[in-house]
Design a protein around this motif. Structure first.
Motif, PDB file in Angstrom:
ATOM      1  N   VAL A  24       0.862  -1.185   0.000  1.00 56.41           N
ATOM      2  CA  VAL A  24       0.000   0.000   0.000  1.00 56.41           C
ATOM      3  C   VAL A  24       0.894   1.230   0.000  1.00 56.41           C
ATOM      4  O   VAL A  24       1.940   1.263   0.650  1.00 56.41           O
ATOM      5  N   GLY A  25       0.503   2.259  -0.748  1.00 57.94           N
ATOM      6  CA  GLY A  25       1.297   3.473  -0.839  1.00 57.94           C
ATOM      7  C   GLY A  25       1.535   4.110   0.519  1.00 57.94           C
ATOM      8  O   GLY A  25       0.728   3.959   1.441  1.00 57.94           O
ATOM      9  N   LYS A  26       2.636   4.827   0.643  1.00 58.13           N
ATOM     10  CA  LYS A  26       3.053   5.365   1.936  1.00 58.13           C
ATOM     11  C   LYS A  26       1.991   6.269   2.558  1.00 58.13           C
ATOM     12  O   LYS A  26       1.692   6.158   3.757  1.00 58.13           O
ATOM     13  N   ALA A  27       1.414   7.172   1.759  1.00 55.86           N
ATOM     14  CA  ALA A  27       0.420   8.107   2.306  1.00 55.86           C
ATOM     15  C   ALA A  27      -0.821   7.367   2.789  1.00 55.86           C
ATOM     16  O   ALA A  27      -1.368   7.662   3.856  1.00 55.86           O
ATOM     17  N   GLU A  28      -1.259   6.381   2.012  1.00 57.83           N
ATOM     18  CA  GLU A  28      -2.465   5.641   2.368  1.00 57.83           C
ATOM     19  C   GLU A  28      -2.228   4.769   3.602  1.00 57.83           C
ATOM     20  O   GLU A  28      -3.087   4.695   4.492  1.00 57.83           O
TER      21      GLU A  28
END
Length: 261
Positions: free
Chosen positions: A115-119
């Motif tokens: 999962v992407g860092k921001a999410e």
């Protein structure tokens, strides 16, 4: 897809997962290589919005059933269908990585899922808020109490947005006051998320307080010998444990458990 223990296609999908059923076991057996027959012909179905506790004597296969449901063990007989990939699992031990902060530990599952860092940061912070650990994001496990470690473990599983949530006696090693507080927190999360929950415990009172249904298992090899619907509404307060109806139900389950042992 549903399969039997040998991998053959099982019954039709509508037969396996009616009315939001997320987990269904039929005639599930478990024989270990050392000759131990842990579980015998267990039938169990759990729907979305149900919280089912398993109680039974030590060694009766409660945790084995949980591991089978999660895909951590392969059953040796029977059939099983799990109609979701969104599964959360909370172990008896918090299993936090000591070199990672609370925030980094809570992010771990979504990080492993790329999962992407921001999410994953958003999901982790939301889960930390939900379990009441806001302000401890940068603490390490060695700086946390036992109850706080379990909160972090619960938060880590929550980041997966589980539809089926499995709990392997997560509060067993925690003092009684903290345990009751965590019971209340878990009940609040269940009311908000409405997942399908399966909770292993040795405490009948804990099982009744948390559950919509309590399933009693026999001594090994574990069989289902009783199932008790819990009539209390979802907004349960600690004072419920002193209620006469609560005492009657725990007494009935206790009697069933003694007979099963």
């Amino acid at each position: 897809m549903s399969t039997t223990a040998t991998g053959a296609p099982a019954a039709a999908e509508q037969d396996w997962a009616p009315d939001g059923t997320l987990l269904r076991m039929r005639e599930v057996d478990m024989h270990f290589g050392n000759g131990v027959h842990a579980v015998d012909a267990v039938d169990l179905a759990v729907r979305r919005g149900e919280f089912v506790s398993l109680v039974g004597p030590s060694g009766c296969g409660k945790s084995t059933l949980l591991r089978i449901a999660a895909g951590l063990e392969s059953r040796t007989g029977g059939s099983m269908h799990v109609s979701t990939d969104a599964i959360g699992y909370v172990f008896q031990d918090p299993t936090l990585l000591p070199w990672r902060t609370v925030l980094a530990n809570v992010e771990l599952c979504t990080q492993l899922q790329h999962v992407g860092k921001a999410e994953r940061r958003r999901k982790a912070l939301d889960a930390i808020d939900m379990v009441g650990l806001r302000g401890f994001e940068e603490n390490y496990p060695s700086q946390l109490s036992g109850g706080m470690k379990m909160r972090a473990s619960l938060a880590r599983a929550l980041t997966l947005d589980p539809e089926l949530f499995l709990f392997d006696e997560p509060f067993g090693a925690i003092d009684e006051i903290t345990r009751e507080r965590l019971n209340g927190e878990l009940l609040r999360i269940f009311r908000a998320q409405r997942f399908a929950g399966v909770f292993v415990t040795h405490s009948i009172a804990e099982a009744v307080f948390l559950s919509t249904r309590v399933v009693v298992m026999s001594a090994r090899p574990g069989r289902v010998v009783g199932s008790f619907d819990v009539p209390f509404d979802g907004h349960r307060e600690p004072a419920l444990r002193a209620d006469a109806a609560f005492a009657r139900l725990t007494g009935e389950i206790g009697e069933c458990l003694r007979d099963a042992a």
